[in-house]
Design a protein around this motif. Structure first.
Motif, PDB file in Angstrom:
ATOM      1  N   ASP A 177      -1.691  62.905  46.113  1.00 45.50           N
ATOM      2  CA  ASP A 177      -2.094  62.161  44.933  1.00 45.50           C
ATOM      3  C   ASP A 177      -3.606  62.076  44.913  1.00 45.50           C
ATOM      4  N   HIS A 178      -4.128  61.515  43.837  1.00 47.06           N
ATOM      5  CA  HIS A 178      -5.570  61.335  43.742  1.00 47.06           C
ATOM      6  C   HIS A 178      -6.064  60.534  44.948  1.00 47.06           C
ATOM      7  N   LYS A 192      -7.570  67.206  34.945  1.00 47.24           N
ATOM      8  CA  LYS A 192      -6.451  66.257  35.101  1.00 47.24           C
ATOM      9  C   LYS A 192      -6.596  65.476  36.400  1.00 47.24           C
ATOM     10  N   PHE A 193      -6.993  66.192  37.432  1.00 42.31           N
ATOM     11  CA  PHE A 193      -7.185  65.564  38.746  1.00 42.31           C
ATOM     12  C   PHE A 193      -8.230  64.455  38.658  1.00 42.31           C
ATOM     13  N   SER A 227      -6.932  61.505  36.713  1.00 48.26           N
ATOM     14  CA  SER A 227      -5.816  60.788  37.325  1.00 48.26           C
ATOM     15  C   SER A 227      -6.275  59.566  38.124  1.00 48.26           C
ATOM     16  N   GLY A 239      -7.771  57.251  36.720  1.00 47.27           N
ATOM     17  CA  GLY A 239      -7.537  56.146  35.765  1.00 47.27           C
ATOM     18  C   GLY A 239      -8.853  55.566  35.286  1.00 47.27           C
TER      19      GLY A 239
END
Lengths: 440, 437
Positions: free
Chosen positions: A127-128, A195-196, A199, A201
């Protein structure tokens, strides 16, 4: 005689082969062996040479100790677009040029490929890697979602800012998405990387929004606590010769954009004989890619010598290895046209006289079906309320502050810019730190 | 061309490279391949007493330490002595010796600590016409749990006792193979000598756990989730072996006790080093297990070329040649001053010498001079420790220069040309008084 411009010059298989990875990634064992070559220098020259100051010896040591995700984190701490940088950085003039292995054996550690190994490991499996700080209630606008903008957005969001990116295109990514040669960014990497970054937020974006047209500088200043301008260079230089409005002459950056966005490479029109005018990376990327698209004769013509080309020697050799002819010391003087189409270019030899580039008077012609301009891009300053420019680009201080309070700028659109992805990332990161200093 | 012929305890071999008692020497097939490749001799893999054959684990027997490019640096094993029937081994030994009379054939033995067991096996081995026997008092895994191998080697009295039984019951020369898993290697060696052994061979493997599988939380290698300590060998153990060989070679009591050197011999130079420290020949296992038997061709040609370049004509001329120069710390010349020197032409500016000296030693190497990255020794601080030489990635870039006269910039004292060691040093509370005092 009609121009020989055709689609589908090659078979599907040939397109696939030609646009395959230029430098295949290292596998695990190759990464250990290559990583083992790093001497873990003290105060390592490669760190100094990296525009984003990545702790290279540390991340390589993390790779060889089987901690690739830790290695990736070391990279992302300084360069959140470390994945693309690993693919497109001219490492031969940056970290790898500084590698002390060059002195001993003329063969640097393959830092770029190791960086890719590490960043791929993390991006493909985890995940990030970062968490945002608590929202601090402050808002920052970022104009341009390219490397500088994404880097700035990520750093600010990490610190708790709410970020909105405005981009004039229909996709984020800037030159990573539209400008990098296709064989350097396979499998939609630019999009995946964007996108990474998002991600994490806290980063919102509005596409198809051009500053000065859809949105005024004043409005943005009113709506946000700070503004970062990272819109890059959207204008292109012209050859300043007669006949540039004919068919068959185009801007390299526009055509490269088409290549990057093409769903089917066979649908791109390709001339049998192509001339690319310019001496930078855009010229190389244009020439190599159109050769790989099936063009028979591709010639780069540059007005100065081999050493003056801003494309690195490695890139020049890449072009030559792909069958591109590079001619030096020639400038275009006239487009030869037939029925509103370009069918050749007349060049004049040049030389340096009293420190100035001058034509020698001797001329020659090259036939061509397509001609591409790759002689530099310009900053488009038509929006009202922009900060002061210098040498045609936005002027900034060492903290990336512009002449207008509350507006920062970085990347290719500022006059400090080195026109490298990695430099843009650094500018975005530094500007974010400066914005944070000011707003907190 | 130098003569590599070796005679160890009168056992002749065309070169001093023997294969050690281990998997490579377990059967005729392997041993004949080794002889074809050029090995001077073998010590046949350890035979046990008559009876049901030994049982090995069916899980992994080996574990390893690798460099990042998977070069084998150290190997660990838990294989036991031969698991083939005694009869077959003896038959094959006899056949091989007959077929290869010019090669050394020594048989390794390990039977329970009862005289009759040794008498029985010795008789059987003699019938093969092997050149000698080696008593395996070294194996640190498996067999030691049954009171054999290193369990014997760790008790000097047992070493002496068994060596004596063997000497009394066979005409064959007896070599005692020593375990390094002991605090003073001289004790079991003296015991072997006392028991009448003709020679010692060392070292056997070192007790070790080569790694831990962090997923299974079990030592490596593991069988069904459990692991045990094994015997460590290969290049990693060479320094330990060299020291033990030198300790015996220097010992006045064992001056004439022949030594067969074992432990990480990988290339000719390793062999030359063992021999310089007193080994009459060398035994090799791990290198063959890592690369196959053909490595002996590098070893023989390398040793021969080096001997030619130094003017040595036979291996006897190298044996023990470095022993007189191995001494105790207290006899090192404290008046001998060296300073590190960095060759700026070959320096690649990695900065390793600087940072290790700065962080962990004497702050005696610059990193910036006149604003530039530059590494230079500060004589006022350099104690000549050799750490910079040890870490420098470029061969011969940093060297140690002997300063024989003048004032040492570090101590500010005149450098004495005289030899002076700790035993006479003024700071030594128990120094030997001058005759005049």
């Amino acid at each position: 005689m009609l121009n020989d411009i055709k689609k589908q010059r090659l078979s599907e298989k040939e397109y696939d082969e030609n646009f395959d990875e230029i430098h295949p990634p290292l596998n695990e064992h190759e990464a250990y062996v290559e990583g083992d070559r790093c001497y873990y220098c003290y105060d390592a020259p490669c760190i100094e040479a990296c525009p984003t100051g990545i702790n290279i010896p540390l991340f390589i040591r993390q790779i060889t100790s089987k901690n690739p995700e830790g290695a990736a984190k070391t990279i992302f701490d300084e360069n959140i677009l470390g994945g693309m940088s690993a693919r497109v950085c001219p490492t031969e003039t940056l970290c790898e040029e500084a590698c002390v292995r060059n002195t001993g054996e003329d063969r640097p550690v393959k830092i770029g490929l190791l960086q890719r190994y590490a960043t791929d490991s993390l991006m493909n499996s985890s995940d990030h890697p970062y968490k945002r700080s608590e929202d601090n209630g402050k808002k920052v606008a970022i104009v341009g979602g390219g490397p500088a903008g994404l880097s700035c957005a990520h750093r600010l969001s990490m610190k708790g800012y709410s970020v909105t990116i405005f981009d004039s295109k229909s996709k984020l990514g800037g030159l990573n998405e539209y400008g990098i040669a296709a064989y350097k960014s396979l499998d939609n990497f630019a999009e995946r990387e964007t996108k990474f970054v998002l991600s994490l937020g806290g980063i919102d974006y509005k596409l198809n929004t051009t500053i000065g047209k859809d949105l005024s500088v004043d409005q943005i200043r009113k709506d946000f606590d700070a503004v970062f301008l990272g819109m890059g260079l959207t204008g292109v230089n012209s050859l300043l010769v007669d006949g540039e409005d004919n068919n068959g002459i185009d801007d390299a950056v526009r055509y490269i954009e088409d290549i990057r966005q093409a769903k089917d490479l066979g649908e791109l029109p390709v001339g049998r004989k192509v001339i690319v005018i310019g001496g930078g990376m855009t010229a190389i990327d244009m020439a190599v890619q159109i050769k790989k698209l099936g063009s028979e004769d591709v010639t780069i013509v540059y007005r100065r010598g081999q050493k003056e080309m801003s494309a690195s020697l490695v890139e020049q050799q890449n072009a030559q290895n792909n069958g591109v002819l590079i001619k030096h010391w020639s400038k275009p003087v006239r487009l030869i046209t037939n029925d509103n189409s370009v069918c050749g270019v007349e060049f004049e030899y040049t030389s340096v006289k009293d420190g100035k580039l001058v034509g020698t008077g001797e001329k020659y012609k090259i036939d061509s079906d397509m001609v591409f301009r790759a002689i530099g891009q310009t900053f488009e300053d038509d929006a009202d309320g922009l900060p002061t420019l210098g040498s045609g680009r936005i002027s900034v201080d060492e903290n990336y502050k512009t002449s207008i309070s509350g507006i920062w700028a970085g990347g290719d659109c500022v006059n400090e810019g080195e026109d490298l992805t990695v430099s843009a990332v650094e500018a975005g990161k530094k500007a974010a730190e400066s914005i944070h200093m000011e707003l907190s | 061309m130098a003569n590599l012929t070796s005679s160890f305890l009168g056992i002749k071999s065309p070169n001093p490279f023997w294969l050690a008692s281990a998997p490579p020497t377990d059967k005729q097939y392997n041993v004949e391949r080794a002889f074809k490749a050029g090995w001077g001799g073998v010590v046949w893999k350890t035979l046990g007493a008559e009876g049901p054959p030994i049982v090995n684990v069916q899980g992994p027997r080996y574990g390893a330490i690798h460099s990042n490019d998977r070069r084998l640096l150290g190997l660990n094993n838990i294989e036991l002595i031969t698991d083939r029937p005694l009869e077959i081994n003896l038959k094959e030994i006899k056949e091989v010796k007959k077929k290869w009379p010019d090669r050394a054939m020594v048989v390794s033995l390990m039977v329970p600590c009862e005289e009759q067991c040794w008498i029985d096996i010795l008789k059987r081995v003699e019938e093969t016409e092997a050149d000698g026997i080696e008593l395996n008092f070294g194996c640190p895994h498996g067999m030691s749990e049954r009171g054999m191998g290193s369990a014997v080697g760790q008790v000097p009295d047992y070493v002496e006792m068994v060596a004596r039984w063997c000497k009394q019951n066979t005409r064959m020369p007896v070599i005692v193979k020593l375990t390094p898993n002991i605090s003073d290697i001289r004790q079991p060696a003296r015991a072997a000598l006392k028991g009448g052994a003709d020679a010692v061979s060392l070292i056997n493997t070192i007790s070790s756990i080569v790694g831990v599988d962090l997923d299974e939380m079990s030592p490596e290698p593991h069988t069904d989730g459990k692991g045990t300590s094994g015997g460590y060998c290969g290049p990693a153990v060479k320094p330990i072996a060299l020291n033990m060989v030198a300790q015996l070679a220097r010992d006045p009591e064992m001056k004439n006790l022949p030594i067969s050197g074992i432990g990480g011999v990988t290339v000719w130079k390793d062999a030359a080093e063992f021999m310089a420290l007193g080994a009459g020949n060398v035994q090799v296992c791990t290198a063959a297990m890592a690369y196959g038997f053909n490595i002996v061709q590098e070893m023989t040609t390398g040793l021969s070329n080096w001997m030619d370049s130094k003017g040595y004509t036979s291996v006897d001329q190298i044996i023990g040649k470095a022993v007189p120069n191995v001494t105790d710390w207290q006899y090192l010349n404290l008046n001998y001053v060296v300073k590190a020197r960095i060759d700026q032409d070959s320096c690649i500016k990695c900065g390793r010498c600087h940072i290790v000296c700065e962080d962990t030693s004497h702050q005696a190497i610059t990193n910036i001079v006149d604003g530039k990255r530059h590494f230079e020794v500060i004589d006022e601080e350099c104690v000549g420790c050799n750490l910079c030489v040890s870490v420098c990635p470029v061969q011969d870039c940093i060297t140690m220069e002997h300063i024989s006269s003048g004032v040492d910039p570090r101590t500010k004292e005149e450098i004495s040309k005289d030899y002076g060691n700790w035993t006479t040093h003024p700071n030594n509370p128990s120094k030997i008084p001058d005759a005049a005092e």
